[in-house]
Write a protein that holds these residues in place. Sequence first.
Motif, PDB file in Angstrom:
ATOM      1  N   MET A 113     -37.100  21.572 142.029  1.00 13.96           N
ATOM      2  CA  MET A 113     -37.452  21.764 143.433  1.00 13.96           C
ATOM      3  C   MET A 113     -37.620  23.244 143.787  1.00 13.96           C
ATOM      4  O   MET A 113     -38.233  23.582 144.796  1.00 13.96           O
ATOM      5  CB  MET A 113     -36.402  21.115 144.349  1.00 13.96           C
ATOM      6  N   ALA A 114     -37.100  24.123 142.931  1.00 11.75           N
ATOM      7  CA  ALA A 114     -37.258  25.560 143.167  1.00 11.75           C
ATOM      8  C   ALA A 114     -38.642  26.041 142.740  1.00 11.75           C
ATOM      9  O   ALA A 114     -39.024  27.176 143.016  1.00 11.75           O
ATOM     10  CB  ALA A 114     -36.178  26.337 142.425  1.00 11.75           C
ATOM     11  N   GLN A 115     -39.400  25.167 142.057  1.00 11.99           N
ATOM     12  CA  GLN A 115     -40.710  25.553 141.552  1.00 11.99           C
ATOM     13  C   GLN A 115     -41.808  24.805 142.304  1.00 11.99           C
ATOM     14  O   GLN A 115     -41.589  23.716 142.824  1.00 11.99           O
ATOM     15  CB  GLN A 115     -40.828  25.215 140.053  1.00 11.99           C
ATOM     16  N   LYS A 116     -42.999  25.369 142.313  1.00 12.04           N
ATOM     17  CA  LYS A 116     -44.175  24.654 142.806  1.00 12.04           C
ATOM     18  C   LYS A 116     -45.094  24.333 141.640  1.00 12.04           C
ATOM     19  O   LYS A 116     -46.287  24.115 141.807  1.00 12.04           O
ATOM     20  CB  LYS A 116     -44.912  25.488 143.861  1.00 12.04           C
ATOM     21  N   GLU A 117     -44.492  24.338 140.452  1.00 15.02           N
ATOM     22  CA  GLU A 117     -45.253  24.066 139.241  1.00 15.02           C
ATOM     23  C   GLU A 117     -44.724  22.795 138.584  1.00 15.02           C
ATOM     24  O   GLU A 117     -43.554  22.459 138.722  1.00 15.02           O
ATOM     25  CB  GLU A 117     -45.117  25.230 138.251  1.00 15.02           C
ATOM     26  N   PRO A 118     -45.582  22.091 137.853  1.00 13.70           N
ATOM     27  CA  PRO A 118     -45.129  20.896 137.136  1.00 13.70           C
ATOM     28  C   PRO A 118     -44.131  21.261 136.039  1.00 13.70           C
ATOM     29  O   PRO A 118     -44.046  22.413 135.597  1.00 13.70           O
ATOM     30  CB  PRO A 118     -46.424  20.328 136.551  1.00 13.70           C
TER      31      PRO A 118
ATOM     32  N   SER B 268     -43.038  13.254 141.978  1.00 14.97           N
ATOM     33  CA  SER B 268     -43.808  14.281 142.684  1.00 14.97           C
ATOM     34  C   SER B 268     -42.975  15.001 143.745  1.00 14.97           C
ATOM     35  O   SER B 268     -43.425  15.988 144.317  1.00 14.97           O
ATOM     36  CB  SER B 268     -45.049  13.657 143.338  1.00 14.97           C
ATOM     37  N   THR B 269     -41.765  14.510 143.993  1.00 16.39           N
ATOM     38  CA  THR B 269     -40.861  15.172 144.940  1.00 16.39           C
ATOM     39  C   THR B 269     -39.469  15.265 144.314  1.00 16.39           C
ATOM     40  O   THR B 269     -39.115  14.474 143.438  1.00 16.39           O
ATOM     41  CB  THR B 269     -40.751  14.389 146.264  1.00 16.39           C
ATOM     42  N   SER B 270     -38.696  16.221 144.781  1.00 13.86           N
ATOM     43  CA  SER B 270     -37.342  16.391 144.253  1.00 13.86           C
ATOM     44  C   SER B 270     -36.463  15.194 144.592  1.00 13.86           C
ATOM     45  O   SER B 270     -35.506  14.897 143.879  1.00 13.86           O
ATOM     46  CB  SER B 270     -36.720  17.677 144.809  1.00 13.86           C
ATOM     47  N   GLN B 271     -36.803  14.474 145.676  1.00 15.77           N
ATOM     48  CA  GLN B 271     -36.015  13.302 146.066  1.00 15.77           C
ATOM     49  C   GLN B 271     -36.105  12.184 145.029  1.00 15.77           C
ATOM     50  O   GLN B 271     -35.256  11.286 145.006  1.00 15.77           O
ATOM     51  CB  GLN B 271     -36.487  12.768 147.422  1.00 15.77           C
ATOM     52  N   GLU B 272     -37.135  12.251 144.175  1.00 14.79           N
ATOM     53  CA  GLU B 272     -37.276  11.233 143.132  1.00 14.79           C
ATOM     54  C   GLU B 272     -36.472  11.577 141.886  1.00 14.79           C
ATOM     55  O   GLU B 272     -36.427  10.786 140.946  1.00 14.79           O
ATOM     56  CB  GLU B 272     -38.757  11.078 142.774  1.00 14.79           C
TER      57      GLU B 272
ATOM     58  N   PRO C  59     -54.160  22.875 141.611  1.00  7.33           N
ATOM     59  CA  PRO C  59     -54.982  21.816 141.013  1.00  7.33           C
ATOM     60  C   PRO C  59     -55.260  22.023 139.522  1.00  7.33           C
ATOM     61  O   PRO C  59     -55.269  21.065 138.751  1.00  7.33           O
ATOM     62  CB  PRO C  59     -56.285  21.884 141.823  1.00  7.33           C
ATOM     63  N   ARG C  60     -55.474  23.272 139.120  1.00 11.06           N
ATOM     64  CA  ARG C  60     -55.734  23.525 137.696  1.00 11.06           C
ATOM     65  C   ARG C  60     -54.497  23.234 136.854  1.00 11.06           C
ATOM     66  O   ARG C  60     -54.588  22.727 135.737  1.00 11.06           O
ATOM     67  CB  ARG C  60     -56.186  24.971 137.492  1.00 11.06           C
ATOM     68  N   GLN C  61     -53.318  23.568 137.410  1.00  9.12           N
ATOM     69  CA  GLN C  61     -52.090  23.268 136.685  1.00  9.12           C
ATOM     70  C   GLN C  61     -51.888  21.754 136.585  1.00  9.12           C
ATOM     71  O   GLN C  61     -51.462  21.245 135.548  1.00  9.12           O
ATOM     72  CB  GLN C  61     -50.891  23.910 137.383  1.00  9.12           C
ATOM     73  N   LYS C  62     -52.179  21.051 137.670  1.00 10.58           N
ATOM     74  CA  LYS C  62     -52.066  19.599 137.635  1.00 10.58           C
ATOM     75  C   LYS C  62     -52.924  19.025 136.515  1.00 10.58           C
ATOM     76  O   LYS C  62     -52.497  18.152 135.758  1.00 10.58           O
ATOM     77  CB  LYS C  62     -52.520  19.002 138.973  1.00 10.58           C
ATOM     78  N   MET C  63     -54.160  19.533 136.441  1.00  9.32           N
ATOM     79  CA  MET C  63     -55.087  19.059 135.423  1.00  9.32           C
ATOM     80  C   MET C  63     -54.559  19.357 134.021  1.00  9.32           C
ATOM     81  O   MET C  63     -54.575  18.498 133.137  1.00  9.32           O
ATOM     82  CB  MET C  63     -56.451  19.722 135.626  1.00  9.32           C
ATOM     83  N   MET C  64     -54.075  20.582 133.826  1.00 10.48           N
ATOM     84  CA  MET C  64     -53.597  20.988 132.510  1.00 10.48           C
ATOM     85  C   MET C  64     -52.384  20.161 132.084  1.00 10.48           C
ATOM     86  O   MET C  64     -52.329  19.645 130.963  1.00 10.48           O
ATOM     87  CB  MET C  64     -53.242  22.474 132.514  1.00 10.48           C
ATOM     88  N   TYR C  65     -51.411  20.022 132.981  1.00 10.23           N
ATOM     89  CA  TYR C  65     -50.201  19.272 132.641  1.00 10.23           C
ATOM     90  C   TYR C  65     -50.509  17.792 132.406  1.00 10.23           C
ATOM     91  O   TYR C  65     -49.950  17.167 131.498  1.00 10.23           O
ATOM     92  CB  TYR C  65     -49.151  19.431 133.745  1.00 10.23           C
ATOM     93  N   SER C  66     -51.390  17.224 133.237  1.00 11.97           N
ATOM     94  CA  SER C  66     -51.752  15.827 133.065  1.00 11.97           C
ATOM     95  C   SER C  66     -52.464  15.604 131.733  1.00 11.97           C
ATOM     96  O   SER C  66     -52.188  14.642 131.013  1.00 11.97           O
ATOM     97  CB  SER C  66     -52.653  15.384 134.223  1.00 11.97           C
ATOM     98  N   THR C  67     -53.368  16.521 131.396  1.00 10.65           N
ATOM     99  CA  THR C  67     -54.121  16.416 130.140  1.00 10.65           C
ATOM    100  C   THR C  67     -53.216  16.553 128.924  1.00 10.65           C
ATOM    101  O   THR C  67     -53.384  15.874 127.918  1.00 10.65           O
ATOM    102  CB  THR C  67     -55.217  17.492 130.088  1.00 10.65           C
TER     103      THR C  67
ATOM    104  N   PRO D  43     -45.315  18.322 141.469  1.00  4.06           N
ATOM    105  CA  PRO D  43     -45.286  18.353 142.932  1.00  4.06           C
ATOM    106  C   PRO D  43     -46.681  18.265 143.530  1.00  4.06           C
ATOM    107  O   PRO D  43     -47.652  18.751 142.948  1.00  4.06           O
ATOM    108  CB  PRO D  43     -44.621  19.701 143.246  1.00  4.06           C
ATOM    109  N   ASP D  44     -46.784  17.636 144.694  1.00  2.00           N
ATOM    110  CA  ASP D  44     -48.080  17.430 145.335  1.00  2.00           C
ATOM    111  C   ASP D  44     -48.793  18.744 145.645  1.00  2.00           C
ATOM    112  O   ASP D  44     -50.019  18.812 145.641  1.00  2.00           O
ATOM    113  CB  ASP D  44     -47.901  16.625 146.634  1.00  2.00           C
ATOM    114  N   ASP D  45     -48.017  19.801 145.935  1.00  2.00           N
ATOM    115  CA  ASP D  45     -48.637  21.070 146.304  1.00  2.00           C
ATOM    116  C   ASP D  45     -48.833  22.019 145.128  1.00  2.00           C
ATOM    117  O   ASP D  45     -49.072  23.215 145.307  1.00  2.00           O
ATOM    118  CB  ASP D  45     -47.824  21.771 147.403  1.00  2.00           C
ATOM    119  N   ALA D  46     -48.765  21.483 143.907  1.00  2.00           N
ATOM    120  CA  ALA D  46     -49.011  22.311 142.719  1.00  2.00           C
ATOM    121  C   ALA D  46     -50.479  22.716 142.667  1.00  2.00           C
ATOM    122  O   ALA D  46     -51.356  22.049 143.227  1.00  2.00           O
ATOM    123  CB  ALA D  46     -48.634  21.548 141.449  1.00  2.00           C
TER     124      ALA D  46
END
Length: 348
Positions: free
Chosen positions: A235-240, A302-306, A271-279, A266-269
Amino acid sequence: TGDGSSKMHGSGIKADDGLKEKFKEMKLGSIPFFKVEIKNENFVFKTSGQKTGSKEDDFKQMQQALEDKVACYIFFRDPTPNNDGKWVLSQYMPDSARVNSKMLYASSRAAIKNDFGSSSLSEDYFISDKDELTLQAFLKSRAKMDKNELMTFQEQAKDEATRGEILAMSDGFALTVADVPITVSKEANAALSSVKAKISNKAILLLNSKTQELLHDSKVTVKNAAMEDIQKVCMAQKEPRYVLHRYSHKFEGKTKDAMLFIYYCPDDANPRQKMMYSTCKSMVLSVIEKLEITVTNKYEASTSQELTDRVVMDELYPKKAEKVSFAKPKSKAKGKRRLISKKKFSAV
């Protein structure tokens, strides 16, 4: 497999002669862009745009060609100075697209670049939302690119090939998913091995966006971390992050272990990082498998609550819906009762 890992060494899809001729036609003409999709394991030409005389309007045409849930490739002429004759390959991967589709497009990107001609391309442009396909958004992205990202495609291909040939390194090892090489750092390798040997119960991993190197996030210093510790780091990061966690718990009076693989994005990561991590997710799982670590449960957050014990336990032991019975009122109608369909009610 369901997450597309069977495609990780390339999908094998190639452009047929007809599409290659279409590529030549596009390059020689004046059209600003064209769109390609994958249908029945073939590259398919879908549409092209008309020259408007305005770069902004050309991008508006491209936006209109995108569909909300359908991944695709968009080839468009590079709008920046000193790149006349060059094209940009945009890989559009909406969040709502199917996971298998995302992996198929990611693993086929190298093939379509090669079929189009890498020398004609200036860069890749990864997007997951239509709003990212504007002239302003592209120029902003280009301005942020560093020297490493501005390597020519020939240099990138050579660099990727070199790393792809490496099977073992003194500081770790390297593997390749599609045309995305992943190098596992010595620290990440050690963290994963410690979980396997039960020296530690967690390994929190991240990717270097420039080198695709798998690194170890060492912010959790305790060897046996609780979900609360992992939650605080994420939760301290905005990165996957990728998390491998040997989760010790009690269920029905018995102490049990589960090997969890958690993909936190996280939802606010970016977009390029989301793509890279997902790939790269399936490749990270492959790295874990090569270390002979058996993952028993995989889930995404996608949230720290999860990232709580309650959520993990619900994932491990899904609660069965309880049937709720209702008292039937006595029928006031005379004669025989008619049979009606019985509906089942479940507790929410």
